[in-house]
Write a protein that holds these residues in place. Sequence first.
Motif, PDB file in Angstrom:
ATOM      1  N   GLY A  92      -7.704   0.951  11.428  1.00 40.42           N
ATOM      2  CA  GLY A  92      -6.860  -0.050  10.787  1.00 40.42           C
ATOM      3  C   GLY A  92      -7.031  -0.054   9.279  1.00 40.42           C
ATOM      4  O   GLY A  92      -6.047  -0.137   8.524  1.00 40.42           O
ATOM      5  N   THR A 149      -5.449   3.158   7.939  1.00 39.17           N
ATOM      6  CA  THR A 149      -3.987   3.049   7.972  1.00 39.17           C
ATOM      7  C   THR A 149      -3.480   2.148   6.858  1.00 39.17           C
ATOM      8  O   THR A 149      -2.464   2.437   6.213  1.00 39.17           O
ATOM      9  N   ALA A 150      -4.188   1.055   6.614  1.00 40.20           N
ATOM     10  CA  ALA A 150      -3.789   0.148   5.530  1.00 40.20           C
ATOM     11  C   ALA A 150      -3.850   0.861   4.182  1.00 40.20           C
ATOM     12  O   ALA A 150      -2.948   0.710   3.345  1.00 40.20           O
ATOM     13  N   TYR A 152       5.904  -2.547  10.046  1.00 45.32           N
ATOM     14  CA  TYR A 152       4.679  -2.233  10.774  1.00 45.32           C
ATOM     15  C   TYR A 152       4.643  -2.935  12.122  1.00 45.32           C
ATOM     16  O   TYR A 152       4.019  -2.443  13.072  1.00 45.32           O
ATOM     17  N   SER A 185      -5.978  -1.121  16.789  1.00 50.00           N
ATOM     18  CA  SER A 185      -6.011  -0.636  15.404  1.00 50.00           C
ATOM     19  C   SER A 185      -4.756  -1.047  14.643  1.00 50.00           C
ATOM     20  O   SER A 185      -4.812  -1.306  13.434  1.00 50.00           O
ATOM     21  N   ALA A 227      -4.710  -2.980  11.210  1.00 48.67           N
ATOM     22  CA  ALA A 227      -3.953  -2.460  10.063  1.00 48.67           C
ATOM     23  C   ALA A 227      -3.043  -3.531   9.485  1.00 48.67           C
ATOM     24  O   ALA A 227      -2.976  -3.716   8.259  1.00 48.67           O
TER      25      ALA A 227
END
Length: 691
Positions: A91, A94-95, A129, A420, A424
Motif C-alpha cells: 500500500g 503503491t501510494a 483508486y 493492500s 494504498a
Amino acid sequence: MNAPAPIGTREKTQRYFRRLTRYYLWFTACFGLFLAALAILEKEGMPRQWIGHLYMFATIILYATIGVVSRTSNVSEYYVAGRRVPALFNGMATAADWISAASFISLAGTLYLHGFDALAYVMGWTGGYCLVALLIAPYLRRFAQYTIPDFLAARYGGGSGNRGTAVRALAVAATIVVSFTYVVAQIYAVGLIASRFTGVDFSVGIFLGLASILVCSFLGGMRAITWTQVAQYIIILIAFLIPTMWLSVKFAGNPVPQVAYGSVLPKLAQREAQLARDPREQAVRARFQARADADAARLAQLPHSWETGKVEAQHRLDAARAGNASLGEIRNAERALLSYPRTADEAARTWTEQRAANLARAQPPEPHAEPFPGKTREESDIRRNNFLALVFCLMFGTAALPHILMRAYTTPSVHETRVSVFWALFFILLIYLTMPALAVLAKYDIYTAVVGTDYASLPTWVSYWANVDKANPLISIVDINGDGVVQLAEIAIDGDVLTLATPEIGGLPYVISGLVAAGGLAAALSTADGLLLAISNALSHDIYFKIVDPGASTQKRVTISKLLLLAVAFIAAYVASQKPADILSLVGAAFSLAGSTLFPALVAGVFWKRANHAGALAGMAAGFLVCLYYMLHTNPILGGSLDGAWFHIAPISAGVFGVPAGMAVLVAVSLLTAPPPRASAGLVEHIRAPE
C-alpha cells in the motif's frame, strides 16, 4: 475457497513483516536525525545551495543503495517482487507510485489558482483508486501473471496464438504510449526540482535524477522499486505534512490542517470580497484590460501591425545606440527586438496568448470556495461540465494505468491484494486531504501578508523565487499603477511554485524548503521507476518472450528487460529535456489515453463473458483514436483550436469521449461476431471465483 496457509508459512510471513517494519522504523529515525543535523548546520551558517546539494545527493544515494542491495536476476523477483510484498508495504509503495510530481508539486498550486474547480483532480484520482479496488486489482492477482497485456492476451486470445498475439501487441502499444507520456512528465519534474534547488542546468538535473531511477529499476526491477518506493513515501509524507501543519497552527491554532482550514475559509472569503471592491485593485485591473484591448487591436490589424511593430523595435534600438543610452537600456532594446515575433503567424499566436493572460488578470478574484463561478448561467454550466468531465477521465484513467495495476501482482494472495488497496487508499488520502488545506492556508497568507505590503518590504522568498528562472519567472510582482503598494492583480504566480515555496511563505527555515524539494523529487522518481518498468516489462516479456523468442532463458529475459529499460529511460529523458508541456497537461493526456484504450477491455474482460477478441481489438482501437483525434483537434499546443471543442469540453478531458466510444464499439462488435471460445469463459469464471 482457498486453503488457509500452513502455520509455518504464516509464521514466516509474520517474521518477514516484523523485519521490514523494523527496517523502516530505523530508516525513519535516521531520516529524522539527518533533518536535525541539517537544521543545526543551517543555523551555523551553511549556505542554501549546499543544503540543497546534500538533500539531493543523500536521497539519490539512499535510493541507489536500496537498488544495489535488492539486485536480482530472478524473473519473478524482477517482474513482481517475488509476490511476497505484505499488504501494508505494498500500500505504501503503491501510494508512492501514485503520488507523482503532478500531485506533489502541481496540485496544491492548481487548487490555489482555480479554487473549487481544481477539486476535480482530488476527486477523480481518489475515486479512480476506488474503481481499481472494486473492479480490477483483485482479479488481476488471481490471474497471477506479470503484465496487463498478459491478462488481455489470455482473456481475449481464447486458446488461439494469433488472436492472443494481436491483442497482446495492441495492449503493449497502449501501455507504451500511456506510460511514456506519463514518465516524460515525471522526468521533467526531476529536472525542474534539481535545477531549482542545486543550481545545476535543467538538462543536468534530468540526468542526475535519471541515474537514481536506473540504479533502482535496472538492478532490481520490481523488488528494488518496491522497497525504494516505501522509503520514498515516508519522505513524501514528512515533507508535505510539516509545512502544512505549521501553516495550520499559524492561522488556526490547530495542527490538523484537514480540520483547521475550515475556520480559515470564511476569513479568506472576506478578504477576497475586500480586494474585489478595492479601488486600487480596480485601477490595476483596468490597466490590464487596456493592454488586452491593445492586443486585440494589433490582432485585428495583422499583418500590418506586425510589420509596423518590427520596424518600431528596430528604431528604438537604433535610437538607444545613437543617443548614448545606458548599457541597460540598450540591452533591453536588443532583447525586445530578439523576442519580437519572427512571422505574422507567430505574432498571432503570441498576441493571442498575451491577450488571454491580460484578460485573466483584468478579472476580479474568484471566490475560492464557490463552485463553478461565471458571469452567465451558460458560462457556469460550461465550467461544471468540464469539472465533471475531468473527474470522469481521471477516475477511468486511474483504473487503467499499467504501472498501478502491476502492483496487484506483487502481493502473496488475493486477500492481501484487497487489503493492500485499502492501505494504498489510506496513504494516498493522507496527502490528498491535506492539499486543499495547503492551498487555502497559503492563499490566505499571501492575500494578507503580501497584498497591501510596500514594495520595499516584500518577503525575501518573493525575490528568491522570482530569480530562480529569469527567462520564465515563477513569481512576478510589478508595480503596475506606481503607488508603491502591492495589489493582488500585480501578482503573477506559477502554480508549480506554491508547494516548493510553502516553507518560506510560512517563515520556516530553508532546511524545510530542502525537505519539500526532496519530497517532490521522491514523488517524481517513485512514479518514474514504476512507469519505466511497466514499459520495459511489456517490451521484454510481452513482445520479446511471448512473441519473438518464447524459448528464451530467464537470465536472457531479465537482461533484455534491463537493456530496454535503459533505452526507454534515455529517450524519455531527451524528450523531457525539450520541455514539451506543463506537468498537468502531460499527465492529463496520459489518463485520458489510458482510460479510453485499456479500461473497457479490462472491465469487460473481468465481468462480461460475451466480450471477444474482435470486440477487444475494435474497442481499444476506437477508444484510442477518438481520444487522440479530440486532443489533436482541440489542443492549441498540438496544433488544434478550442473553437472546435465538443460541448466546450477541454482537451485534457478527451477521455470523456474516448471511454464511451471504446466501450460502445467493444460491446457492438462482440455482439455482432462469434462468441469467445470456452477457454475465455473459463478464465472469467476462474478469476471471479470466490476466495
